[in-house]
Design a protein around this motif. Structure first.
Motif, PDB file in Angstrom:
ATOM      1  N   SER A   1      47.211  85.629  42.052  1.00 38.45           N
ATOM      2  CA  SER A   1      46.617  86.908  42.487  1.00 38.45           C
ATOM      3  C   SER A   1      45.165  87.014  42.030  1.00 38.45           C
ATOM      4  O   SER A   1      44.326  87.620  42.717  1.00 38.45           O
ATOM      5  CB  SER A   1      47.429  88.086  41.947  1.00 38.45           C
ATOM      6  N   HIS A   2      44.857  86.428  40.893  1.00 33.40           N
ATOM      7  CA  HIS A   2      43.479  86.451  40.407  1.00 33.40           C
ATOM      8  C   HIS A   2      42.568  85.626  41.321  1.00 33.40           C
ATOM      9  O   HIS A   2      41.421  86.000  41.585  1.00 33.40           O
ATOM     10  CB  HIS A   2      43.408  85.882  38.986  1.00 33.40           C
TER      11      HIS A   2
ATOM     12  N   VAL B   1      43.032  85.084  44.524  1.00 31.40           N
ATOM     13  CA  VAL B   1      42.859  85.873  45.751  1.00 31.40           C
ATOM     14  C   VAL B   1      41.754  86.907  45.559  1.00 31.40           C
ATOM     15  O   VAL B   1      40.879  87.088  46.427  1.00 31.40           O
ATOM     16  CB  VAL B   1      44.176  86.575  46.142  1.00 31.40           C
ATOM     17  N   LYS B   2      41.772  87.566  44.419  1.00 28.05           N
ATOM     18  CA  LYS B   2      40.777  88.602  44.117  1.00 28.05           C
ATOM     19  C   LYS B   2      39.371  88.008  44.037  1.00 28.05           C
ATOM     20  O   LYS B   2      38.407  88.578  44.576  1.00 28.05           O
ATOM     21  CB  LYS B   2      41.142  89.289  42.814  1.00 28.05           C
TER      22      LYS B   2
ATOM     23  N   LEU C   1      44.029  79.126  50.345  1.00 26.37           N
ATOM     24  CA  LEU C   1      43.238  80.221  50.911  1.00 26.37           C
ATOM     25  C   LEU C   1      42.059  79.722  51.746  1.00 26.37           C
ATOM     26  O   LEU C   1      41.370  80.517  52.396  1.00 26.37           O
ATOM     27  CB  LEU C   1      42.704  81.112  49.785  1.00 26.37           C
TER      28      LEU C   1
ATOM     29  N   LYS D   1      38.256  85.216  45.410  1.00 28.33           N
ATOM     30  CA  LYS D   1      37.790  84.751  46.722  1.00 28.33           C
ATOM     31  C   LYS D   1      37.206  85.903  47.530  1.00 28.33           C
ATOM     32  O   LYS D   1      36.220  85.736  48.267  1.00 28.33           O
ATOM     33  CB  LYS D   1      38.944  84.118  47.498  1.00 28.33           C
ATOM     34  N   SER D   2      37.787  87.078  47.364  1.00 22.31           N
ATOM     35  CA  SER D   2      37.334  88.250  48.142  1.00 22.31           C
ATOM     36  C   SER D   2      35.918  88.691  47.781  1.00 22.31           C
ATOM     37  O   SER D   2      35.306  89.481  48.504  1.00 22.31           O
ATOM     38  CB  SER D   2      38.298  89.418  47.935  1.00 22.31           C
ATOM     39  N   THR D   3      35.378  88.172  46.665  1.00 23.47           N
ATOM     40  CA  THR D   3      34.010  88.546  46.264  1.00 23.47           C
ATOM     41  C   THR D   3      32.960  87.769  47.050  1.00 23.47           C
ATOM     42  O   THR D   3      31.758  88.026  46.912  1.00 23.47           O
ATOM     43  CB  THR D   3      33.799  88.260  44.770  1.00 23.47           C
ATOM     44  N   ASN D   4      33.431  86.784  47.855  1.00 17.59           N
ATOM     45  CA  ASN D   4      32.532  85.915  48.618  1.00 17.59           C
ATOM     46  C   ASN D   4      31.653  85.044  47.733  1.00 17.59           C
ATOM     47  O   ASN D   4      30.568  84.608  48.149  1.00 17.59           O
ATOM     48  CB  ASN D   4      31.653  86.740  49.572  1.00 17.59           C
TER      49      ASN D   4
ATOM     50  N   GLU E   1      37.144  87.283  35.884  1.00 16.32           N
ATOM     51  CA  GLU E   1      38.557  87.638  35.896  1.00 16.32           C
ATOM     52  C   GLU E   1      39.249  86.872  34.764  1.00 16.32           C
ATOM     53  O   GLU E   1      39.131  85.646  34.669  1.00 16.32           O
ATOM     54  CB  GLU E   1      39.171  87.248  37.242  1.00 16.32           C
TER      55      GLU E   1
ATOM     56  N   TRP F   1      39.415  78.489  50.476  1.00 12.84           N
ATOM     57  CA  TRP F   1      38.205  78.807  49.699  1.00 12.84           C
ATOM     58  C   TRP F   1      37.637  77.505  49.157  1.00 12.84           C
ATOM     59  O   TRP F   1      38.313  76.782  48.432  1.00 12.84           O
ATOM     60  CB  TRP F   1      38.572  79.760  48.568  1.00 12.84           C
TER      61      TRP F   1
END
Length: 409
Positions: free
Chosen positions: A223-224, A226-227, A255, A229-232, A212, A257
């Motif tokens: 926001s980057h 957050v994105k 978050l 973190k969603s990839t695990n 990213e 993370w």
């Protein structure tokens, strides 16, 4: 009484000797624009405003250091005139300021201009004018390419070397890592990302699960995060400058993370990153460094750091010893002074570059033990050694050996 012929011969010999002595003394003094018997003009470009303004203390530190040198009598009797302009971390503005320094202020050379994009923007101009663009404050690999740009030289370790060092550490400690990368969308970010990928080799394609990028014009990069973190991903590389490095650390903690976290060295200052991000949020973060940490009391009895602290107390009391950029500016200023001392009375631009490329194990007070500066006509990467460190409590703790990069000639 001596004969007329003898007297003439004696006078002739004396005249020849006088010419030889005076001629030799005259030959020793060579000046280009920006230098004289009394003055050496040095230009600088720094982001005193804008998204990278945290680095502005580097310029302030160098100004204070040169003030000390002038009070001590200058360099070989010459006082330094330091002219530093703000480019707001904007490449077009950097070009404007470089032209002003070279063509209007008529400096001998430009020293420690900061920023990869800004230095990229002025590099061709400086080389076409044959004016040294010396010890640029960025680790982009392009600033050590002596064949293409013989009037440009870096100072800090190259970003690609740093990236490879992180890769080596990761492959040893967590070879099955799932990596998410956040990088600044410019030569700085891309350069370190390349080093990381080169270090991971064939495994890069499977280990890196997300990349990213962000623009320095963005107010926040939350926001980057957050994105990503969603990839695990269980490992995170933050290739960021101070403002965004602090944002990333805070957001990751918010978050919940907790990946294996690597922070690029340029965004790892205790004073301008870790403290604003919250010490509690930065525990365990990894980085690599080449300089002593002013926030670490372990250096309080170090002879080099004693000089550094004494200097701060007298000449720059308003600057924070915990800010890595303060120590950076001190180390760069010491290196610039060393080059000027070596140049002697030959203050031509060509000799400035020659002396910059003739440093031999020079050790500024603020560099780590085992880290010295050496250059040659085929090696424009002055510092090529780092050590890994981990953030613990309110400071960075070093571990492992000094690791050498391999970009020099």
């Amino acid at each position: 009484m001596p004969s007329t012929r003898s007297r003439a011969a004696a006078l002739s010999a004396a005249a020849v000797l006088s010419i030889a002595i005076n001629g030799s003394a005259f030959a020793q003094k060579k000046y280009d624009t920006g230098a004289s018997d009394t003055e050496i003009k040095i230009g600088n470009i720094m982001p005193y405003s804008g998204p990278a303004s945290a680095y502005g203390v580097i310029g302030k530190m160098e100004e204070a250091y040169f003030k000390m040198i002038n009070e001590q009598g200058g360099i070989n009797g010459r006082k330094i005139t330091y002219i530093s302009y703000d480019d707001s971390y904007s490449p077009p503005k950097a070009v404007e300021q470089a032209r002003k320094l070279v063509e209007s202020d008529e400096v001998l050379f430009i020293a420690s201009p900061l920023g990869t994009a800004s230095n990229s923007a002025i590099q061709k101009y400086m080389n076409s004018k044959k004016v040294p663009q010396l010890f640029v404050a960025t680790g982009a690999t392009k600033f050590g390419e002596h064949k293409t740009f013989p009037w440009t030289m870096g100072w800090q370790p190259a970003y690609q070397s740093e990236g490879r060092i992180y890769a080596a550490h990761l492959l040893k400690e967590k070879p099955d890592a799932k990596i998410a990368v956040m990088f600044q969308n410019d030569d700085f970010g891309k350069d370190m990302l390349k080093g990381l990928k080169d270090g991971l080799g064939a495994k890069a394609a499977t280990m890196i699960v997300a990349e990213e990028s962000y623009e320095v014009s963005e107010p926040t990069i939350e926001s980057h995060i957050v994105k990503l973190k969603s990839t695990n991903a269980d490992t995170f590389f933050s290739i960021t400058t101070p403002k965004f490095a602090a944002q990333a650390i805070k957001k990751a903690a918010e978050l919940g993370w907790k990946p294996m976290y690597f922070q690029a060295n340029v965004g790892a200052s205790v004073g301008s990153v870790m403290k604003p991000a919250g010490y509690e949020n930065g525990q365990g973060i990894l980085t690599a460094h080449y300089a002593k940490d002013g926030a670490d009391t372990a250096w309080d009895n170090d002879e080099g750091m004693k000089k550094f602290y004494a200097f701060l107390a007298k000449y720059a009391p308003g600057l924070d010893r915990n800010d890595a950029s303060v120590a950076y500016g001190y180390g760069e200023a010491q290196t610039i002074v060393q080059v000027l001392k070596q140049a002697g009375d030959d203050l031509t631009r060509a000799n400035i570059m020659k002396q910059a490329a003739s440093l031999k194990q020079f050790a500024p007070d603020t560099l780590l033990p085992g880290v010295t500066i050496s250059t040659s006509e085929t090696d424009f990467y002055p510092i090529d050694r780092l050590r890994m460190q981990r953030f613990t409590g309110e400071k960075w703790e070093l571990f492992g050996p000094v690791i050498a990069g391999n970009l020099g000639g």
